[in-house]
Design an enzyme around this catalytic site. Sequence first.
Site, PDB file in Angstrom:
ATOM      1  N   GLY A   1      -2.768 -36.921  53.607  1.00 12.93           N
ATOM      2  CA  GLY A   1      -3.715 -36.125  52.845  1.00 12.93           C
ATOM      3  C   GLY A   1      -3.945 -36.771  51.511  1.00 12.93           C
ATOM      4  O   GLY A   1      -3.529 -37.905  51.280  1.00 12.93           O
TER       5      GLY A   1
ATOM      6  N   PHE B   1      -2.684 -36.201  48.823  1.00 16.25           N
ATOM      7  CA  PHE B   1      -1.526 -36.376  47.956  1.00 16.25           C
ATOM      8  C   PHE B   1      -0.444 -37.244  48.560  1.00 16.25           C
ATOM      9  O   PHE B   1       0.532 -37.540  47.913  1.00 16.25           O
ATOM     10  CB  PHE B   1      -0.943 -35.001  47.568  1.00 16.25           C
ATOM     11  CG  PHE B   1      -1.912 -34.218  46.750  1.00 16.25           C
ATOM     12  CD1 PHE B   1      -2.297 -34.693  45.503  1.00 16.25           C
ATOM     13  CD2 PHE B   1      -2.465 -33.048  47.217  1.00 16.25           C
ATOM     14  CE1 PHE B   1      -3.215 -33.991  44.743  1.00 16.25           C
ATOM     15  CE2 PHE B   1      -3.379 -32.340  46.452  1.00 16.25           C
ATOM     16  CZ  PHE B   1      -3.762 -32.802  45.215  1.00 16.25           C
ATOM     17  N   GLY B   2      -0.599 -37.590  49.821  1.00 13.95           N
ATOM     18  CA  GLY B   2       0.451 -38.429  50.358  1.00 13.95           C
ATOM     19  C   GLY B   2       0.352 -38.603  51.855  1.00 13.95           C
ATOM     20  O   GLY B   2      -0.606 -38.185  52.492  1.00 13.95           O
TER      21      GLY B   2
ATOM     22  N   ASP C   1      -3.406 -22.465  48.501  1.00 15.57           N
ATOM     23  CA  ASP C   1      -4.032 -23.458  49.372  1.00 15.57           C
ATOM     24  C   ASP C   1      -3.729 -23.137  50.831  1.00 15.57           C
ATOM     25  O   ASP C   1      -3.461 -24.016  51.636  1.00 15.57           O
ATOM     26  CB  ASP C   1      -3.520 -24.854  49.005  1.00 15.57           C
ATOM     27  CG  ASP C   1      -4.430 -25.950  49.575  1.00 15.57           C
ATOM     28  OD1 ASP C   1      -5.595 -25.640  49.932  1.00 15.57           O
ATOM     29  OD2 ASP C   1      -3.977 -27.092  49.671  1.00 15.57           O
TER      30      ASP C   1
ATOM     31  N   ILE D   1       2.629 -39.520  60.829  1.00 11.39           N
ATOM     32  CA  ILE D   1       2.126 -38.392  61.599  1.00 11.39           C
ATOM     33  C   ILE D   1       1.045 -37.624  60.855  1.00 11.39           C
ATOM     34  O   ILE D   1       0.445 -36.716  61.417  1.00 11.39           O
ATOM     35  CB  ILE D   1       3.262 -37.429  62.011  1.00 11.39           C
ATOM     36  CG1 ILE D   1       4.091 -37.037  60.801  1.00 11.39           C
ATOM     37  CG2 ILE D   1       4.128 -38.067  63.079  1.00 11.39           C
ATOM     38  CD1 ILE D   1       5.165 -36.018  61.115  1.00 11.39           C
ATOM     39  N   GLY D   2       0.773 -37.978  59.647  1.00 10.45           N
ATOM     40  CA  GLY D   2      -0.296 -37.270  58.969  1.00 10.45           C
ATOM     41  C   GLY D   2      -0.459 -37.763  57.560  1.00 10.45           C
ATOM     42  O   GLY D   2       0.316 -38.576  57.070  1.00 10.45           O
TER      43      GLY D   2
ATOM     44  N   VAL E   1       2.620 -38.460  55.620  1.00  8.71           N
ATOM     45  CA  VAL E   1       3.773 -37.811  56.218  1.00  8.71           C
ATOM     46  C   VAL E   1       4.253 -38.646  57.408  1.00  8.71           C
ATOM     47  O   VAL E   1       3.468 -39.050  58.256  1.00  8.71           O
ATOM     48  CB  VAL E   1       3.413 -36.386  56.694  1.00  8.71           C
ATOM     49  CG1 VAL E   1       4.657 -35.702  57.249  1.00  8.71           C
ATOM     50  CG2 VAL E   1       2.838 -35.585  55.552  1.00  8.71           C
TER      51      VAL E   1
ATOM     52  N   LYS F   1       7.453 -36.434  53.614  1.00  9.21           N
ATOM     53  CA  LYS F   1       6.150 -36.477  52.950  1.00  9.21           C
ATOM     54  C   LYS F   1       6.283 -37.348  51.710  1.00  9.21           C
ATOM     55  O   LYS F   1       7.036 -37.039  50.793  1.00  9.21           O
ATOM     56  CB  LYS F   1       5.731 -35.056  52.570  1.00  9.21           C
ATOM     57  CG  LYS F   1       4.471 -34.963  51.732  1.00  9.21           C
ATOM     58  CD  LYS F   1       4.142 -33.490  51.524  1.00  9.21           C
ATOM     59  CE  LYS F   1       3.200 -33.285  50.346  1.00  9.21           C
ATOM     60  NZ  LYS F   1       3.013 -31.854  50.081  1.00  9.21           N
TER      61      LYS F   1
END
Length: 920
Positions: A736, A738-739, A862, A733-734, A741, A756
């Site tokens: 970035g 760093f990883g 962030d 589902i997503g 999800v 995540k």
Amino acid sequence: MVLVITMDLPYSNHLIPPGAPFRLLTHLFLFLYSTIMVFFQAPAPSTVAARNTDDLRALLSIKAHLYSSESSSLWGSENQTMHYCKWLGVKCGSPQHPRRVTSLDLDSLNLTGQISPDIGNLIFLQKLNLSGNQLHGYIPQEFGRLSNLQFLILMDNAFEGTIPIGLANCSNLMLLCLDGNKLVGEIPVELGSLSKLSALLLARNNLTGVIPPSLGNLSSLIGIDLSENNLRGQIPSSLGGLVRLKYFTVTSNRLTGEIPSSFLNISSLCEFYVGDNQLSGVLPSNMGNMLPRLQVLQAFSNQFDGPIPISLPNASRLEQIVLCNNQFSGPVPRNIGMLRNLASVSLCNNLLEAKQDEDWKFLTSLANCSNLKTLALSDNMLAGVLPSSIAELSTQLAWLGLGGNQIKGNIPVEIGRYINLNRLLMGRMLLTGVIPATIGKLQKLQILHLNENQFTGALPSSVGDLTQLLELHLDQNSLQGGIPSSFKNLQKLELLDLSHNKLDGSLPKEITDLASLTRYLNLSHNSLIGPLPSEVGKLNNLGTLDVSENKLSGEIPGTLSECQVLQYLYMQGNNFQGVIPTSLSSSNSITVLDLSRNNLSGSIPESFEDCQHLQLLNLSFNDLDGRVPNAGIFLNASLVSVIGNHKLCGQNHELDLHTCPNQEFKKSQESRRVVITIGIVIPLVIVFLCAIRLRKPRNKISLPLHPLDGSYQKTTFAELARATDGFSMANLIGGGSFGCVYKGVVNFEPKEVAIKVLHHHRREALKIFQAECKILRSIRHRNLLKILTACSSLDHNGDVFLALVTEFMPNGSLDKWLHPRVDGEEVSYRLTLLQRMNIAIDVASALDYLHHYSGTPIVHCDLKPSNILLDKDMVAHVCDFGLAKFLMRPSYGDSSPATSHTIGIKGSIGYVAPGDHLFL
Ligand SMILES: *[C@@H]1O[C@H](CO)[C@@H](O)[C@H](O)[C@H]1NC(C)=O
Ligand SMILES: *[C@@H]1O[C@H](CO)[C@@H](O)[C@H](O)[C@H]1NC(C)=O
Ligand SMILES: *[C@@H]1O[C@H](CO)[C@@H](O)[C@H](O)[C@H]1NC(C)=O
Ligand SMILES: *[C@@H]1O[C@H](CO)[C@@H](O)[C@H](O)[C@H]1NC(C)=O
Ligand SMILES: *[C@@H]1O[C@H](CO)[C@@H](O)[C@H](O)[C@H]1NC(C)=O
Ligand SMILES: *[C@@H]1O[C@H](CO)[C@@H](O)[C@H](O)[C@H]1NC(C)=O
Ligand SMILES: *[C@@H]1O[C@H](CO)[C@@H](O)[C@H](O)[C@H]1NC(C)=O
């Protein structure tokens, strides 16, 4: 002049007496040479002596046009002093004109070049034989001047152009043989005037047009061979006037229509070959009475229908009846066995019937034909119980074909009588019982078809005595027991099909020892157990190996790569274990490889990428893991199947793979409805991450055993893998920097969760993970994303696996609502003013909590819309604490008063990304 048909049919095979033209030519030469003296006529006396230098000049001209590939050219200079009448192949004439050339015989001298038109000056020439050379060019019109010519034999050269009309002037011509050239155009009508012509042999050219009706005027004609041309139209009824005709051959043309009844009235006819045309109609029922001398009837591969002429048994000299591939119907004439000379009865692929016992009488009568070598009845509508008389035919029998009928019953043990049998074709019937062991007596058998019957019992080990066997088809029966080790004696076997039986036991290495197997070995759909012997590598000429759908186990032998021409390898539906041997993936020959539905583990060898010939790779439903290669065949999802391997990951989303945990996530169709976006997606980073090879930190770092504290639910890699269906694309589902999800359902939480997975290859991943765990452990607020648990362990590859499990936020990130994509999303994301107000308050409460009420103040570092998630009630939750810091109280002596946990990576400066502060 040998009829060559490459189809494996009972009339195109060495079992049949040699084809028509061969017999025809032999007969004709015998006939013609015996009459040559009768026809020999002295040349006309006038002016002969004065002009005999013409012959020398003509011969020298002929010589000049020919080239011999032998070292010495034709009629070399040392021989020119010799009188030309003594030159090689030259014969001079009658006592009255001893110096005139009457015969030029230059066959099979490997000559090239053309025929000089000056040949027309050899006016006393009676015989010209240039056959079996490589002569080309046109046949000169000047032949028309050779009024004495009786034999013109130009066969097996490369003559082009049309048949010269001038030949019609060679009024003494008895034999015209132009077989096996490249002649085109039509057969000249004018040839009909060659009243002395005995044989017209024009086979194996590219002649077109129709058979000229004028040929019916060739009243001396004994033989005609027009086979293997492109002739069309009907057989002219005028040919019925050829009252001396014995041999008629038009095989392999495009003739249509019915055979004229006048033609089937030529009582002299001995051999009749009309196979492989488009002839139709019913053969006259009195045919056998009208053609009393008929020896050969070949009419295969046409469109004849109706019954086989009932009178055929009256043509008492018949040796060959070849009617395969037509629509003949009705029963086979019962008294066919009256034809005592019968050698071949080939009636395959018709609509012949046997409904009652009476209809099988023909078989009993055939027992009287002591020369019978071929009985081909396959693919008809013969039904009923196989008569025992099937075993009472001549022991000369070499071909027995019954397959593709509705015949029931058993194979009698007496079948063992046929010690000369070469082919036994009894597939695709309703036969039952056991395969008699006496079959082992058929020592000359080369092809055995017993496939697609209902045979039961064991495979007789005597089959191993059939040492000449080339093909053994026993598939689709109910054979039981093991494969006899006697099969090791089948040292000539090229094809073995035992598939779709009930064979059990292990796969004997005797089979894999059969180096003669070149076409295919099919043992699929049985119950074979144990390993595939490593001796399989000895099958180094095998094209197809199918051991699928058995119970084979053990590892895939790496020796398979020694099968250098193996193109098709089917091993699916077994219990093979272990890894895919890399040697297999580097095979140069494999085109189709199916290893699906086994228990293979390990990773997919990258060398499959380089398999040049690979067109289908099926690795589905195994236990493979690691990264699916992303080049070569793997780029084409229609050629590769890897589904049902939950531990595989990779970049090709068409393969239904989830992104490798160490790999940058790319937006795709499935991820369009991204619900949670974490971190900053920087395309450059993605490219970079995808390009670099994974550096495995392996066990160099010590993993925190309990990243949270004991009050949190414990979870494992396996559990999370299961929850996300093997981290499948569908659950992604997503992602970035760093990883990635995933959403999933874990056993310790009733609702869907978000998982995540951190990219562990990032050096700082563990630090971020630990920092985030530490912070999340210490905070709890309705506007902060709730952590459920964390997982730090090793995955199946032994690589570090770090994951955080949080609540799942169905409405995704605020980012999506503020910056809706214009790429066809059906939902239009629009926030009302009230919702915006509430979100602002939610975020403010979260920050207020972090800053003032969470114990040690925490700075998020962030905060941006993509880190603000909305639950199903549009309540905002702040997430992603990977860059967050505990803000220590300034203490004296501390040089860096405001930081305690510096992670080393700066997030966005300030709380809100530029531009996003306007979101209210
Ligand atoms: C040429 O003549 C010699 C004998 O003189 C003979 O052996 C040889 O076969 C001749 N060659 C040809 C091509 O006639
Ligand atoms: C056969 O020859 C006769 C004369 O001998 C001629 O009238 C007739 O046209 C010829 N038939 C054909 C089909 O050429
Ligand atoms: C067959 O030949 C006979 C005599 O040889 C003749 O009377 C009869 O008309 C011919 N039949 C046909 C159909 O040509
Ligand atoms: C076969 O020949 C015999 C004798 O000539 C004759 O009586 C009989 O009718 C013929 N059979 C057929 C089917 O024509
Ligand atoms: C076969 O031969 C036997 C004896 O020679 C004879 O009695 C029988 O009628 C023949 N059968 C046929 C169908 O010709
Ligand atoms: C699959 O292979 C593994 C070992 O690699 C083994 O433990 C397991 O029992 C096998 N599964 C089956 C169904 O045979
Ligand atoms: C791959 O194998 C599976 C299972 O044997 C089968 O269902 C599937 O159709 C195969 N795919 C291809 C492309 O052959």
